[in-house]
Design a protein around this motif. Sequence first.
Motif, mmCIF file in Angstrom:
data_model
loop_
_atom_site.group_PDB
_atom_site.id
_atom_site.type_symbol
_atom_site.label_atom_id
_atom_site.label_comp_id
_atom_site.label_asym_id
_atom_site.label_seq_id
_atom_site.Cartn_x
_atom_site.Cartn_y
_atom_site.Cartn_z
ATOM 1 N N ARG A 20 73.005 42.045 60.598
ATOM 2 C CA ARG A 20 71.259 40.830 60.600
ATOM 3 C C ARG A 20 71.176 40.161 61.502
ATOM 4 N N ILE A 21 72.115 38.817 60.936
ATOM 5 C CA ILE A 21 71.230 38.243 62.157
ATOM 6 C C ILE A 21 71.964 38.313 63.073
ATOM 7 N N GLN A 22 72.964 39.327 63.955
ATOM 8 C CA GLN A 22 73.570 39.172 65.312
ATOM 9 C C GLN A 22 72.322 40.155 65.317
ATOM 10 N N GLY A 23 71.601 40.692 64.779
ATOM 11 C CA GLY A 23 70.225 41.871 65.071
ATOM 12 C C GLY A 23 69.336 40.529 65.521
ATOM 13 N N LEU A 25 69.550 37.793 66.188
ATOM 14 C CA LEU A 25 69.876 36.749 67.725
ATOM 15 C C LEU A 25 69.368 38.171 68.785
ATOM 16 N N ASP A 26 69.810 38.755 68.739
ATOM 17 C CA ASP A 26 68.908 39.295 70.125
ATOM 18 C C ASP A 26 67.547 39.737 70.432
ATOM 19 N N LYS A 27 66.159 39.310 68.912
ATOM 20 C CA LYS A 27 65.349 39.386 69.232
ATOM 21 C C LYS A 27 65.280 37.911 69.683
ATOM 22 N N LEU A 28 65.759 36.858 69.088
ATOM 23 C CA LEU A 28 65.349 35.455 69.700
ATOM 24 C C LEU A 28 66.034 35.529 70.932
ATOM 25 N N GLU A 29 67.135 36.518 71.624
ATOM 26 C CA GLU A 29 67.783 36.541 72.860
ATOM 27 C C GLU A 29 66.389 36.778 73.341
ATOM 28 N N ALA A 30 65.540 37.495 73.035
ATOM 29 C CA ALA A 30 65.106 39.020 74.287
ATOM 30 C C ALA A 30 63.365 38.053 73.980
ATOM 31 N N ALA A 31 63.795 37.599 73.340
ATOM 32 C CA ALA A 31 61.989 36.377 73.372
ATOM 33 C C ALA A 31 62.106 35.131 73.601
ATOM 34 N N ASN A 37 71.597 28.365 66.857
ATOM 35 C CA ASN A 37 71.490 28.364 65.262
ATOM 36 C C ASN A 37 72.513 29.813 64.694
ATOM 37 N N ALA A 38 71.956 30.355 65.182
ATOM 38 C CA ALA A 38 72.439 31.902 64.783
ATOM 39 C C ALA A 38 73.910 32.095 65.318
ATOM 40 N N GLU A 39 73.740 31.745 66.846
ATOM 41 C CA GLU A 39 75.084 31.585 66.884
ATOM 42 C C GLU A 39 76.447 30.905 66.308
ATOM 43 N N LYS A 40 76.218 29.347 65.370
ATOM 44 C CA LYS A 40 76.149 29.072 64.774
ATOM 45 C C LYS A 40 76.882 28.990 63.528
ATOM 46 N N GLN A 41 76.166 30.096 63.259
ATOM 47 C CA GLN A 41 76.130 30.588 61.991
ATOM 48 C C GLN A 41 77.038 32.077 61.468
#
Length: 63
Positions: A20-23, A25-31, A37-41
């Motif tokens: 879920r967090i990886q998904g 992260l992908d959305k955050l990167e795209a935006a 924070n997501a990477e650290k998590q």
Amino acid sequence: MMTKKEIQDQITFLKSDYIRIQGDLDKLEAAGGNVRNAEKQLERMEAELKELNTKLKQAETTK
């Protein structure tokens, strides 16, 4: 001490959370958002999964 079943349940929960967090992260990167924070998590979760897998192997070999 956790039972083998409890360790397996925790691994399953962490894996689903990780996906879920990886998904996210992908959305955050795209935006163009802040992904730090997501990477650290994810890194913390990877370390926890490694530890749980070690515990699971120990539980399997002690019985």
